[in-house]
Enzyme design. Sequence first.
Site, PDB file in Angstrom:
ATOM      1  N   CYS A   1       3.151  -4.838   6.927  1.00 14.93           N
ATOM      2  CA  CYS A   1       2.795  -4.646   5.527  1.00 14.93           C
ATOM      3  C   CYS A   1       3.951  -3.993   4.771  1.00 14.93           C
ATOM      4  O   CYS A   1       4.978  -3.645   5.334  1.00 14.93           O
ATOM      5  CB  CYS A   1       1.536  -3.800   5.420  1.00 14.93           C
ATOM      6  SG  CYS A   1       0.036  -4.658   5.938  1.00 14.93           S
TER       7      CYS A   1
ATOM      8  N   HIS B   1       0.834  -1.221   0.000  1.00 16.06           N
ATOM      9  CA  HIS B   1       0.000   0.000   0.000  1.00 16.06           C
ATOM     10  C   HIS B   1       0.857   1.256   0.000  1.00 16.06           C
ATOM     11  O   HIS B   1       2.086   1.206   0.174  1.00 16.06           O
ATOM     12  CB  HIS B   1      -0.939  -0.006   1.209  1.00 16.06           C
ATOM     13  CG  HIS B   1      -0.257   0.033   2.546  1.00 16.06           C
ATOM     14  ND1 HIS B   1       0.206   1.196   3.115  1.00 16.06           N
ATOM     15  CD2 HIS B   1       0.014  -0.959   3.436  1.00 16.06           C
ATOM     16  CE1 HIS B   1       0.742   0.933   4.300  1.00 16.06           C
ATOM     17  NE2 HIS B   1       0.651  -0.376   4.510  1.00 16.06           N
TER      18      HIS B   1
END
Length: 291
Positions: free
Chosen positions: A192, A176
Amino acid sequence: MCMLQSVSAAQFPLPTDGDIIGEVQTRIALHEDTFADIGKALDFGYLEMVAANPYVDAWLPGEGVEITLPSKYILPAGARSGIVMNLAEYRLYYYPKDKPVVYTFPLGIGREGWSSPISETRIVMKTPNPGWTPPKSILREHEEAGDPLPAYVPPGPDNPLGPYKMTLALPGYLIHGSNKKFGIGMRVSHGCFRMLNHNVLELAGLVQVGESVRIINEPYKLGFKGKQLYLEAHTPLDDHGQPSVVDKHAMVMQLLLANEGLQDRANIDWDRLREVVAEETGIPEVIGELI
């Protein structure tokens, strides 16, 4: 090295004579430059800028100082297909199916206690302008730190996922963007994979749902360009994404031995090899050549 002409989200033709892409470039610092700002503008991670410039102040390089841009890479070992993310390198590589090129982007990875996984997986969903529902573990962490989070953060400039997320088949893991100015090319996330916003938008436009993703942790990479043998050395990380106390030279020897017959096929400059391992600049350096 060459003086900076232009550096953008890196796309390189796949090499036909080995494993090396790009060239090291330099930039003359302006008064207001910092490594974080240069990295954001030219698509480098913070720690790779620090490693390539060990004697330069990252926050105040000084006007007129020559800064090395580490825009030369050995492609990771293994299949040149899909997405490959090398944790120790803080970098992502993408090999499209339809043309002989490779894209590469800086990457933020998981910090201590929130390690990024080593795995083979795939993209299962692509979501523009995502909202964020913090998991209970992150809510609890922020609550304990006196910085409580809302139960839901809508899309927009305050959203920590940035303008795009790609969901992996690994439960809870994403690629992301970010709403933070700093942190790309560092150990900062909750596991992440963070990208610069313009990079994640470019990658999202290139990949499809189902794209393969290979996550590796390889601090040392060997590669050839013609007859020259190169070594690229990064600081090893342990399984928790932290600097690892290891026998670095033993790791390199294992890598050499894994390349069957290499020591018989190449003249290796062992003194130069030891220097490259010690310096950990992240820049490919010649350590020998084919016989």
